[in-house]
Design an enzyme around this catalytic site. Structure first.
Site, mmCIF file in Angstrom:
data_model
loop_
_atom_site.group_PDB
_atom_site.id
_atom_site.type_symbol
_atom_site.label_atom_id
_atom_site.label_comp_id
_atom_site.label_asym_id
_atom_site.label_seq_id
_atom_site.Cartn_x
_atom_site.Cartn_y
_atom_site.Cartn_z
ATOM 1 C CD GLU A 230 -2.926 -1.306 2.437
ATOM 2 O OE1 GLU A 230 -3.563 -0.549 2.561
ATOM 3 O OE2 GLU A 230 -2.447 -2.175 3.298
ATOM 4 C CB SER B 275 -5.781 -0.898 0.262
ATOM 5 O OG SER B 275 -5.234 0.058 0.873
ATOM 6 C CE1 TYR C 64 -7.221 4.358 -1.617
ATOM 7 C CE2 TYR C 64 -6.843 2.023 -1.897
ATOM 8 C CZ TYR C 64 -6.948 2.961 -1.065
ATOM 9 O OH TYR C 64 -6.814 2.681 0.434
ATOM 10 N NE ARG D 127 -12.529 2.825 6.762
ATOM 11 C CZ ARG D 127 -11.191 2.426 5.984
ATOM 12 N NH1 ARG D 127 -10.233 3.157 5.690
ATOM 13 N NH2 ARG D 127 -10.848 1.096 5.817
ATOM 14 C CG ASP E 60 -13.863 -0.437 6.754
ATOM 15 O OD1 ASP E 60 -14.215 0.752 6.834
ATOM 16 O OD2 ASP E 60 -12.893 -0.865 6.453
ATOM 17 C CD GLU F 161 -11.037 -4.439 6.900
ATOM 18 O OE1 GLU F 161 -10.025 -4.086 6.617
ATOM 19 O OE2 GLU F 161 -11.603 -5.727 6.173
ATOM 20 C CG ASN G 63 -7.415 1.384 8.540
ATOM 21 O OD1 ASN G 63 -6.818 1.890 9.022
ATOM 22 N ND2 ASN G 63 -7.519 0.666 7.172
ATOM 23 N N GLY H 123 -7.047 5.747 5.408
ATOM 24 C CA GLY H 123 -6.645 6.219 4.210
ATOM 25 C C GLY H 123 -7.039 7.756 4.445
#
Length: 332
Positions: free
Chosen positions: A32, A168, A238, A277, A279, A292, A294, A298
């Site tokens: 990443e 990612s 992305y 964050r 998810d 999950e 984070n 990002g």
């Protein structure tokens, strides 16, 4: 379940960061790296826009001498993948007595390993899809066909296959037919020695960013994720035009509150700090399921935390400034 503030509760700011020297770490050697560099540059620009003295640096052999020669008052870790999220870099920063934004090394290690994090969430009563974690060695030793047949019998179809450690969307795949499972496992093992196979829950992809700017953790407005091909993989994250985001998510008030409460509970259960964050999938009945968490979200132009900050009516640079101010204050 932990109590949560209102989903759109106001977030306070700190404007005492003008005299801080802040180091933004980005790059690294993970898969990443490119995303991390984009995150780092955006963080750098946002901090400088609000008057913070910030510089960008890679996590390489020059880092420790630089920390010793000119210690920053705070570090923002914009590294993704193992370098920024497995706790090792945070442990080194602790050794150097350098404060940083985000959770400590122990909590980072826990959140980074998805099976371990899911076990903690399950124990805390936080909903997360059923799963099995398979190291590549056990997968081979026990016989791939027999293991995969048992997984399908136990968890059913469809399934989500993804690396136990990583982000990612790299190495992740939705499996709707048992015949596609072996290839998905091979693709996953290209990124990690352990595969996490979990029951696929159909519904709305939602990300809830949690920030603590001085008044305790608060959930920012949920962001709804609508990938064009139905899977939020690396390309969908992305590549322009591959995904549509709705910030805030198209949820009714009751479901928004429930999703925010679950995200806050996950943040607390894993012992996180400053920002995260979470998810989730919101199923057809409006129930959230944590996928999950984070600890180094990002920060690119298509990343979810900045979208949530904007949806909350906040300034990205001021939020980052408040976070680095808190990190520096903890150190003092």
């Amino acid at each position: 379940m932990a109590d949560s503030p209102a989903a759109h509760a106001p977030v306070t700011h700190s404007d005492t960061t003008g005299d801080l020297h802040v180091l933004v770490l980005a790059g690294g050697l993970s898969y990443e790296r490119d995303v991390s560099l984009r995150s780092g540059r955006r963080v750098l620009d946002a901090l400088r826009a609000v008057g913070v003295d910030a510089e960008l640096r890679d996590a390489d052999v020059a880092l420790l001498p630089a920390l010793a020669a000119d210690p920053p008052q705070a570090v923002v870790i914009a590294l993704h993948g193992a370098t920024g999220e497995d706790g090792s870099l945070r442990g080194v920063l602790d050794l150097c007595d350098v404060p940083y934004v985000g959770c400590d090394a122990r909590a980072s290690r826990l959140a980074w390993d998805k099976p371990s994090a899911k076990a903690v969430l399950r124990e805390a009563g936080i909903p997360t899809p059923d799963w099995v974690a398979l190291p590549h060695d056990r997968f081979s030793e026990l016989g791939a066909v027999a293991v995969l047949d048992r997984i399908v019998d136990r968890l059913g179809l469809p399934l989500m296959v993804k690396p136990a450690q990583g982000g990612s969307g790299l190495g992740a795949a939705v499996v709707r037919d048992a015949a596609a499972l072996p290839a998905a496992m091979v693709g996953c093992f290209a990124y990690d020695q352990t595969a996490l196979v979990e029951r696929y829950v159909p519904g709305m992809d939602v990300a809830v960013s949690v920030v603590d700017l001085g008044d305790g953790p608060q959930a920012l407005p949920p962001v709804e994720i609508v990938p064009r091909n139905g899977v939020y993989d690396y390309a969908a994250r992305y590549t322009a035009g591959r995904t549509t985001w709705h910030a805030p998510a198209r949820l009714d008030q009751e479901t928004t509150g429930r999703v925010s409460e679950v995200a806050l509970a996950a943040h607390r259960a894993l012992g996180l700090r400053d920002l995260s964050r979470v998810d989730l999938i919101v199923d057809g009945a409006g129930q959230p399921h944590v996928l999950e968490v984070n600890v180094s979200p990002g920060m690119t132009e298509t990343s979810l935390l900045p979208l949530a900050v904007q949806a909350a009516g906040l300034d990205f640079g001021r939020v980052l400034g408040a976070l680095v101010g808190r990190a520096a204050a903890r150190h003092r």
